[in-house]
Design a protein around this motif. Sequence first.
Motif, PDB file in Angstrom:
ATOM      1  N   GLU A   1      48.559  41.648  47.491  1.00  0.00           N
ATOM      2  CA  GLU A   1      49.225  40.543  48.183  1.00  0.00           C
ATOM      3  C   GLU A   1      48.388  39.273  48.196  1.00  0.00           C
ATOM      4  OE1 GLU A   1      50.824  41.253  52.011  1.00  0.00           O
ATOM      5  OE2 GLU A   1      52.171  42.872  51.374  1.00  0.00           O
ATOM      6  N   ALA A   2      47.078  39.422  48.405  1.00  0.00           N
ATOM      7  CA  ALA A   2      46.215  38.238  48.482  1.00  0.00           C
ATOM      8  C   ALA A   2      46.181  37.493  47.150  1.00  0.00           C
ATOM      9  CB  ALA A   2      44.806  38.641  48.896  1.00  0.00           C
ATOM     10  N   VAL A   3      46.131  38.237  46.047  1.00  0.00           N
ATOM     11  CA  VAL A   3      46.115  37.622  44.721  1.00  0.00           C
ATOM     12  C   VAL A   3      47.454  36.938  44.447  1.00  0.00           C
ATOM     13  CG1 VAL A   3      45.997  38.095  42.244  1.00  0.00           C
ATOM     14  CG2 VAL A   3      44.417  39.227  43.808  1.00  0.00           C
ATOM     15  N   PHE A   4      48.545  37.613  44.767  1.00  0.00           N
ATOM     16  CA  PHE A   4      49.876  37.046  44.569  1.00  0.00           C
ATOM     17  C   PHE A   4      50.051  35.783  45.401  1.00  0.00           C
ATOM     18  CE2 PHE A   4      54.313  36.732  46.008  1.00  0.00           C
ATOM     19  CZ  PHE A   4      54.961  36.577  44.783  1.00  0.00           C
ATOM     20  N   SER A   5      49.642  35.843  46.658  1.00  0.00           N
ATOM     21  CA  SER A   5      49.792  34.699  47.557  1.00  0.00           C
ATOM     22  C   SER A   5      49.014  33.491  47.046  1.00  0.00           C
ATOM     23  CB  SER A   5      49.307  35.076  48.962  1.00  0.00           C
ATOM     24  OG  SER A   5      49.416  33.971  49.841  1.00  0.00           O
ATOM     25  N   ALA A   6      47.772  33.722  46.588  1.00  0.00           N
ATOM     26  CA  ALA A   6      46.955  32.620  46.064  1.00  0.00           C
ATOM     27  C   ALA A   6      47.602  32.007  44.824  1.00  0.00           C
ATOM     28  CB  ALA A   6      45.551  33.124  45.734  1.00  0.00           C
ATOM     29  N   ALA A   7      48.183  32.851  43.976  1.00  0.00           N
ATOM     30  CA  ALA A   7      48.813  32.357  42.753  1.00  0.00           C
ATOM     31  C   ALA A   7      50.027  31.488  43.066  1.00  0.00           C
ATOM     32  CB  ALA A   7      49.212  33.528  41.863  1.00  0.00           C
ATOM     33  N   VAL A   8      50.852  31.931  44.009  1.00  0.00           N
ATOM     34  CA  VAL A   8      52.059  31.177  44.359  1.00  0.00           C
ATOM     35  C   VAL A   8      51.704  29.819  44.962  1.00  0.00           C
ATOM     36  CG1 VAL A   8      54.084  31.154  45.874  1.00  0.00           C
ATOM     37  CG2 VAL A   8      53.490  33.232  44.621  1.00  0.00           C
TER      38      VAL A   8
ATOM     39  N   ASP B   1      41.583  37.397  41.886  1.00  0.00           N
ATOM     40  CA  ASP B   1      42.200  36.089  41.660  1.00  0.00           C
ATOM     41  C   ASP B   1      41.465  35.331  40.562  1.00  0.00           C
ATOM     42  OD1 ASP B   1      43.932  33.969  42.064  1.00  0.00           O
ATOM     43  OD2 ASP B   1      42.652  33.025  43.574  1.00  0.00           O
ATOM     44  N   THR B   2      42.210  34.538  39.815  1.00  0.00           N
ATOM     45  CA  THR B   2      41.661  33.673  38.776  1.00  0.00           C
ATOM     46  C   THR B   2      42.500  32.419  38.703  1.00  0.00           C
ATOM     47  OG1 THR B   2      41.369  33.412  36.379  1.00  0.00           O
ATOM     48  CG2 THR B   2      42.974  35.036  37.105  1.00  0.00           C
ATOM     49  N   LEU B   3      41.906  31.328  38.255  1.00  0.00           N
ATOM     50  CA  LEU B   3      42.634  30.058  38.184  1.00  0.00           C
ATOM     51  C   LEU B   3      43.799  30.109  37.205  1.00  0.00           C
ATOM     52  CD1 LEU B   3      39.688  27.473  38.277  1.00  0.00           C
ATOM     53  CD2 LEU B   3      41.173  28.200  40.152  1.00  0.00           C
ATOM     54  N   LEU B   4      43.815  31.114  36.324  1.00  0.00           N
ATOM     55  CA  LEU B   4      44.931  31.263  35.395  1.00  0.00           C
ATOM     56  C   LEU B   4      46.222  31.655  36.100  1.00  0.00           C
ATOM     57  CD1 LEU B   4      43.183  33.193  32.466  1.00  0.00           C
ATOM     58  CD2 LEU B   4      43.909  30.795  32.466  1.00  0.00           C
ATOM     59  N   LEU B   5      46.092  32.225  37.295  1.00  0.00           N
ATOM     60  CA  LEU B   5      47.266  32.683  38.034  1.00  0.00           C
ATOM     61  C   LEU B   5      47.849  31.516  38.835  1.00  0.00           C
ATOM     62  CD1 LEU B   5      45.967  36.126  39.363  1.00  0.00           C
ATOM     63  CD2 LEU B   5      47.190  35.619  37.239  1.00  0.00           C
ATOM     64  N   THR B   6      49.045  31.087  38.467  1.00  0.00           N
ATOM     65  CA  THR B   6      49.704  29.963  39.121  1.00  0.00           C
ATOM     66  C   THR B   6      51.161  30.304  39.406  1.00  0.00           C
ATOM     67  OG1 THR B   6      50.433  28.980  37.029  1.00  0.00           O
ATOM     68  CG2 THR B   6      48.247  28.331  37.841  1.00  0.00           C
ATOM     69  N   ARG B   7      51.796  29.484  40.233  1.00  0.00           N
ATOM     70  CA  ARG B   7      53.205  29.737  40.545  1.00  0.00           C
ATOM     71  C   ARG B   7      54.076  29.616  39.297  1.00  0.00           C
ATOM     72  NH1 ARG B   7      54.609  24.611  44.372  1.00  0.00           N
ATOM     73  NH2 ARG B   7      52.724  25.434  45.343  1.00  0.00           N
ATOM     74  N   GLU B   8      53.696  28.716  38.372  1.00  0.00           N
ATOM     75  CA  GLU B   8      54.487  28.578  37.146  1.00  0.00           C
ATOM     76  C   GLU B   8      54.421  29.854  36.308  1.00  0.00           C
ATOM     77  OE1 GLU B   8      53.469  24.518  38.576  1.00  0.00           O
ATOM     78  OE2 GLU B   8      52.307  26.338  38.234  1.00  0.00           O
TER      79      GLU B   8
END
Length: 577
Positions: free
Chosen positions: A554-561, A528-535
């Motif tokens: 899944e954990a990375v995707f979930s955090a991004a969303v 995960d990284t702060l660059l990953l966002t729902r937008e």
Amino acid sequence: MSIEFCQRSIDRQIAEYLCRGARDESGVLRTVVSLLSQAVGQGHVCLDLEEIAGEAVRIPGREESLRLPDLAGLRAALLSLNTLGRPGEHRPLILDDAGRLYLYRYFRYEETLAGALLARVVTATGSPDEAALAERLDHYFGPDDSGEDRQRQAALTAIRRGFSVISGGPGTGKTTTVVRILGLLLEQSGGERMRIAMAAPTGKAAARLASSIATLRESLPCSEEVKLHLPGQVTTIHRLLGTIPGSTGFRHNARNPLPYDAVIVDEASMVDLPLMTALVTALMPQARLILIGDRDQLASVEAGAVLGDICRAAESPGSAVEGCVTVLERNYRFGAGSGIAALSRAINSGDAGEAIRLLGDPADGTIALEATPTRETVRKRLATPVLEGFRPYLEAETPEEALRLFERFRILTALREGPWGAAGMNHAVETLLNEAGLLKADTPFYRGRPVLVTENDYIHKLFNGDTGIILPDPETGNLKAYFTAPDGTVRSIPPEFLPAHVTAFAMTVHKSQGSEFDRVLMVLPPEDTLLLTRELIYTGITRARQAVTLWSDEAVFSAAVKRRTERRSGLRERLTL
């Protein structure tokens, strides 16, 4: 909570310059000003002191974190700087009443843009014949007894107001609505003399809008005379304003305004604060401004989230821009049961659980979630989608066919560098296609190399975002770079004349804005990284017309969303006063 301070060289230099001569034994002032510079580099317009007050800042090279004073202490410390001023003063740093710290030029951009938009909201655009207008709206959109036709509402707002915004996701009919608005404007009394400019942030987006207008022109329910007056040319905003070599200014400004009665800007979510300010201040006082874009997409790469701020301000009852924004919701591209449509709604609402459930539904073959591969397995996992996605264009017989087939598939990444970034993916794809005998990447300009232009070149009429392919000339066999022109024709230049560019089998989600592909493979890093966002996720998946596969744990995707892109600015508040 602690604050990570990257401390780029430029941040440190700006802080040293603006804090010179100040009594700052603790380093608090230099740290705060460095954080402001870092924030602007990350796309923020300002630094909110309340968010950093009392926090610990981890500074590279120092064993202990620096604890910042409380809000009152921060304000007192900053007010001791002779380089800091208050609103209305001309100092390098500005601290407003809400506790937002700005570099002066960004404060000025924001203040100027807000003032220009507020003035345009109340600008009279003439009094249309309401009965005739209602009849023409019925003609273009059909009767709307329920009052729920958003496209019709958007058109009515654009006709009546000096400033309006049409927002909506892919497939909601934004371009169709714009073309009908053009027809309605031209049908107004004296409309045949109306001077209309169409613009977009990138050459790619401009070409797509021009192509859409050309396609929709003949189906427009208006006279042939009106169709003849429809603007056919769409340009980049920079070219519209007139760039000046060696300068950040433009030929058109408040003293030399654009000679247009209406300016329509597509893909407005990509327009940053400085550029939007330059555009709005270059309009004639009575000119209409219509912004088109998707408020849920990624914000601009540079500072600001202008379209998002305007749309959020419009949601506040009584705000100056309330009633200026129309959000289109009905989707004409995706069916009611579309997996991409359902997934985009879940992501926009921040519902990671629902998004994962949708991605795991075996009954929907249009969307899928697969674990991010390891470095050792990435090429093996890429083999099938890459060969299926890129073989057709590499075996095409003409440049026209190759350019068309290349738009069927693309790899999108969250990062630029690294094995899961665009650079790493492009290298892996080249290797795979080499091994399959589909290309021979032994020179910088090899046959079949797709290129993405990364800067504007007005001499060769190539612009940031344009995508082309290096192919042999059918007549001479010499390699050339082929591009699709805004009018749909294909043009070429010697590859040696290309402006700055990169290989484009894979591209970042940011660079993909304004593009559409039949199928998309979207790659997220394993951590995960702060660059990953729902937008970012939303923007990536909605580039696909038919199917999207997402590589992510899944954990990375979930955090991004669950993570929203937050751009600090005061524009929203300025528009709600």
